[in-house]
Every structure is written in C-alpha cells, then in structure tokens.
Write a protein that holds these residues in place. Sequence first.
Motif, mmCIF file in Angstrom:
data_model
loop_
_atom_site.group_PDB
_atom_site.id
_atom_site.type_symbol
_atom_site.label_atom_id
_atom_site.label_comp_id
_atom_site.label_asym_id
_atom_site.label_seq_id
_atom_site.Cartn_x
_atom_site.Cartn_y
_atom_site.Cartn_z
ATOM 1 N N ARG A 50 6.918 -3.951 -11.398
ATOM 2 C CA ARG A 50 7.958 -4.765 -10.758
ATOM 3 C C ARG A 50 7.408 -6.138 -10.392
ATOM 4 N N ALA A 51 6.184 -6.169 -9.857
ATOM 5 C CA ALA A 51 5.565 -7.446 -9.479
ATOM 6 C C ALA A 51 5.239 -8.278 -10.720
ATOM 7 N N GLN B 291 0.841 -1.191 0.000
ATOM 8 C CA GLN B 291 0.000 0.000 0.000
ATOM 9 C C GLN B 291 0.879 1.244 0.000
ATOM 10 N N GLN B 292 1.939 1.218 0.828
ATOM 11 C CA GLN B 292 2.934 2.284 0.830
ATOM 12 C C GLN B 292 4.038 1.886 -0.144
ATOM 13 N N VAL B 293 3.975 2.432 -1.349
ATOM 14 C CA VAL B 293 4.908 2.024 -2.405
ATOM 15 C C VAL B 293 6.338 2.382 -2.011
ATOM 16 N N VAL B 294 7.245 1.441 -2.215
ATOM 17 C CA VAL B 294 8.659 1.662 -1.922
ATOM 18 C C VAL B 294 9.433 1.694 -3.231
ATOM 19 N N LEU B 295 10.000 2.863 -3.534
ATOM 20 C CA LEU B 295 10.897 2.994 -4.682
ATOM 21 C C LEU B 295 12.249 3.477 -4.179
ATOM 22 N N PHE B 296 13.290 3.165 -4.919
ATOM 23 C CA PHE B 296 14.649 3.505 -4.511
ATOM 24 C C PHE B 296 15.198 4.619 -5.393
ATOM 25 N N ASN B 297 16.158 5.345 -4.842
ATOM 26 C CA ASN B 297 16.703 6.507 -5.553
ATOM 27 C C ASN B 297 17.585 6.043 -6.711
ATOM 28 N N GLY B 298 16.929 5.728 -7.813
ATOM 29 C CA GLY B 298 17.622 5.271 -9.012
ATOM 30 C C GLY B 298 16.735 5.561 -10.211
ATOM 31 N N THR B 299 16.966 4.874 -11.301
ATOM 32 C CA THR B 299 16.154 5.078 -12.503
ATOM 33 C C THR B 299 14.880 4.236 -12.434
ATOM 34 N N TYR C 77 14.351 -4.680 -10.221
ATOM 35 C CA TYR C 77 15.085 -4.500 -8.963
ATOM 36 C C TYR C 77 15.583 -5.832 -8.414
ATOM 37 N N GLY C 78 16.761 -5.780 -7.751
ATOM 38 C CA GLY C 78 17.272 -6.945 -7.025
ATOM 39 C C GLY C 78 17.558 -8.113 -7.932
ATOM 40 N N GLY C 79 16.878 -9.232 -7.663
ATOM 41 C CA GLY C 79 17.090 -10.441 -8.445
ATOM 42 C C GLY C 79 16.622 -10.325 -9.880
#
Length: 596
Positions: free
Chosen positions: A504-505, A435-443, A450-452
Amino acid sequence: MQKNDSVEKETSSIKEPATGMQTYFRLLTYVRPSWGYLLLSIIGYVIYAAMEPALAALLKHMVDVVSEGKITESRLVIPAAILGIFILRGIGTFLGSYFMAQVANNVVFDLRTNMFNKLVLLPSSYYHSTPTGRLLAKLTYNTEQVIGSITQAIRILLREGMTVVGLLGYMIYMNWRLTLLFLLVVPLIGLVVSYASKRFRRLSARIQNAMGGVTDVASEAIKGHEVVKIFGGSQYEIERFHKAAAENRRSQLKMEKTKALNVPIVQFILATAMAILIWFALSPSISSNMTSGDFIAFITAAGMLGKPIRQLTDVNSILQKGIAASYSIFEFLDMQEEVDKGGISIDRLKGDIEWQSMSFQYPGADKPALKNITLNLPAGKTLALVGRSGSGKSTMANLIPRFYDFGEGDIKIDGVSLADYKLTELRSNIALVNQQVVLFNGTIRDNIAYGGLNGVSDDDVVAAAQAANAWGFIQELDHGLDTMVGENGVLLSGGQRQRIAIARAILKNSPILILDEATSALDTESERAIQTALENLMVNRTTIAIAHRLSTIENADIIAVVDHGEIIEQGSHSELLAMNGAYAQLHNQQFSETSA
C-alpha cells in the motif's frame, strides 16, 4: 505554534445546552428535511384524534334516539357511522405511524452519518483517550434511544395530545362548568410529571454510561480473545462483564420503577377527578339543562380522556431517554475537529525535514515525550530512529503527518512550518507503514489500493504487491486479489499483513515515507526480500525508519539514538560505532544475541 493546552481543547465540547428542551428542539431540526412525511403523519393523527369525540357524539345520538323512541329511523345510520368512524380511525393510525417512522429513521440516518463524518475528523488524542466500545455505544445505542423520542414520543404527543384537545373541546361544548372542574387536576398531574422528568433524564444518562461500559468490556474481550484464553483471563473478563451488565440492570430497574409508579399515580388522580366530576354532574342545578344523551356523552368523553392522558405522562420516560441520548450525541458532534489553519497548497513535496528545538507532551501526561529535538534530514535521505521502547521514536515520526500538534519549537518541511500546510495535502505526500498493521474488512485489492488510491489499475496493484514480495502468496490464494482478509486482516498471517501494508505504501509513491518497524512481523527470508524492496523504494525519497533490529538500518544516511525523549547520538552507522557510545552498545548487544 499551538501549545499543548490547545490540544486538550480539541476533545472538549463547545458548550453545554442550557436545558433539556433546547437539546430536544435541536434534535427536531433534523426533522426539517422530512417535513413532507411529518405533514402526512400529522394529518393521520388529526383524523385519528377527531374520531374520539365523534364516538362520544355518536353515543349521545344513540341514547337520545332510544329515549325518544326513534330507533327505526336510525337503524342503518348508526351502524354505518360506527364503521365509518373506525375505518377513518384506521386510516389515520396508518398514516400517522408509518410516516412518523419514515421521519424517525431519516433522523437517525442523518445523526449516524454526521457522527461518523465527525469521527474521522477528530484528532488522534480523542481516539487515544476514548475506548472503542464507548464510541460504538454512541453510534448504536444512543441513536436507538433517539428513535423512541422521535417515533413514539411525537406520535403520542400528536395523536393523544390532539385527542385530549378534541375531547376537552367537546366537553366544553357540552358543559363548560363541569369541564373546568375536571381541569383543576391538571396542575397536580404536572407536578408528578415534572418530578418524573428529572429522574428519567438522570437515570437515562446513567444507563447510557453503563451501556458504554458493557460494550467496552465486550469489545476488549473479543479483540483480545487469544490473550484471554492463554493467560486464563476468562473468569476475570466474565466478572468484568457481569459487573458492567449489573450496573446497567440496576439503572434500568430504577427507570422501570419510576415509570411504574408514575402511571398508577396519574391514574389515581384521574379517577379522583372522575369521581368528583360525576358527583357534581349528578347535582340537579348543574345537569338540569342536559339530556340523558348529553349526560352519557359527557361522562363518556371524560372517561375517554384517561387513556390519552395516561399515555401522555408515560411518554415522558421515552422523551427523557431521547433527550439524554441527544445530549450525548450533540456533545460529540460539537467537539472540535483537527485544527487546520494552514493555507499553503502543495502538489508534491521535496521532503527536506528539519526539527528545530522541538518539544512535545501528550495531553494529560505528566512529562514531555520529546525534549528539544534538533535534527536535519535532507530530501531523499534516510533517517533511522533507534532506542529503547518508549524512548519517543514513534512520537517523532507521528508528528510529521500532524497526528498531534507540538508545543515548543518547530518542524519544517521544505523550509515551511508543518502548521502552514493544508492538512490533507500534507498527508497526501506521506506514506506510512505502522508497526501494528491496519487492514480493513475487504479484499486484498481494496487494502492495497485504499482510499485515495482506489481506482488505480490492477497492473499497478500487482506491481506494488511484487515490489513488497506479496504477489507470490497472493497468487496462491483461491481468489487472488479478490480474497477477503477479514476484520483487521485476521485471515492472513502477520507477515502477509505486513507485506500488504508495505505494498500500500509502495503504491502511494509519496516523497516522504515513514516505516515504523515495517519488517517486524516477517520471517528472515521475507525480511531480506522486503528490505531489498524497501531500499529500492527509498531511493530519492525522504524516509524515516524506526527499527528495533539494527541490521535493517545500517545503510541509513543518518542514525539518531533516542533516549527518554532526547537525541543523544546521531551520525552514520560507521561514525556511531567509532564513537563507542549508546549505539555501539546496542549494536554489540544485538550482534552477541544473534551470534548466540
């Protein structure tokens, strides 16, 4: 299964170091990989320390030469010796300081990387119970204190310590009786240093806690700056920060007062010892065998001891800061990581999920969040969890990837208990949209793949973005997939952030999908497009969807109504409406609000 009390143990340290020196010796084990730099540094300090008694010996030679009238013979030798001593002293200082800095920076690098490696492996309960600012203080401020205890403390201990040894050795060689008299003051200095050590360590721990409070307040004010401005919280946050900073200032001043008193007291003790020493040295019975040069050299060497001894006592405050910081760091490093006793390896799950009389209570909570949950979700089907806020919907979903271990009952996937799966492999089969979207400081590309998922082709990233109805706005951006999103996606709108998280999902293509209010931040038009994409995505995937708007989950295979941690109704949309119970009431209420 593990009980809730085992979860509480996850955030506790293994054991407390018995003494401050044990903590410091453990810190010194991080020096081992840099032993070559340390050896070069020690060589440098040995050279530096050797030049101090050499100066005293040169002074003796000068006095003897003058008193014997042999000035002409030593006119070139003495100036050359002075230059040689200071050149060697400079070389020693450079070697010691530079290579000790190499050691210290390597230690801090290893500590910080080890702490971050530990951080990502800690259980969710630690993140929920520890403020972000305090975590940042451990990674930054505490490790900076360690630099001082390695660089300054060891430099002074080695350089000044060897200087003291060299000068005392020279003094014993010159007159051992007078040297023993001088050494009588050492126990008195030791008492002063011992008292100061305990106070320094206590104050250092208080300063670190106060600094954590400062970073807590600052971090919250920065993250919530919009709320602060809208609700007129500026003055309140200013007062909070002022209070935290004032506590830090008080502790710092107490530290400086102790340090300021420590130095003059030691200096007074040394001055007293020097006065007594000169009084005895002027006695004919003691100095009868000493030449003028011997006497001057001895008194000079004794006088030269003042500076290194004073610095050795002053280093105590730096050392205690490092010990206090090390204690905090090692307490963190000794925390128990997420418990992963599972041994079953899996490639890809089918996704059949079963809750069997499962109950769960958060660590430290007064009452359980979930009680006696019994539910079966066949593979490939969709479960929608509905109910009031705080009813336990998100908790049910968050137990599937084992963010927490539950206390009673069991949850099985494909007939196997969650605890029996390897944690990383279990989570590799689950995709999550919070619900609280998590994005990282990147493109944007970095956040979708992301990640794997890193390393997939751009075509796959674009396909995922298209399925999530995100490709349209991404194309309109100046840099497309290479557009920076800012910290937590602050440069994008809420709907854009949500669609990137959904992409992403989609890209992960996992057999189990958890959607926690996945369309909550979207406008009506985008929501319809996303809902269509999600319905296509959910085909042949086990999906747990937490929804506030019931219109988005009417086609779910199973709808469970959760209230106060219990499932009070379950069935299909039509079945629950026919029951005319809690779900029908929620549906009618939302339908009335929409119509209005």
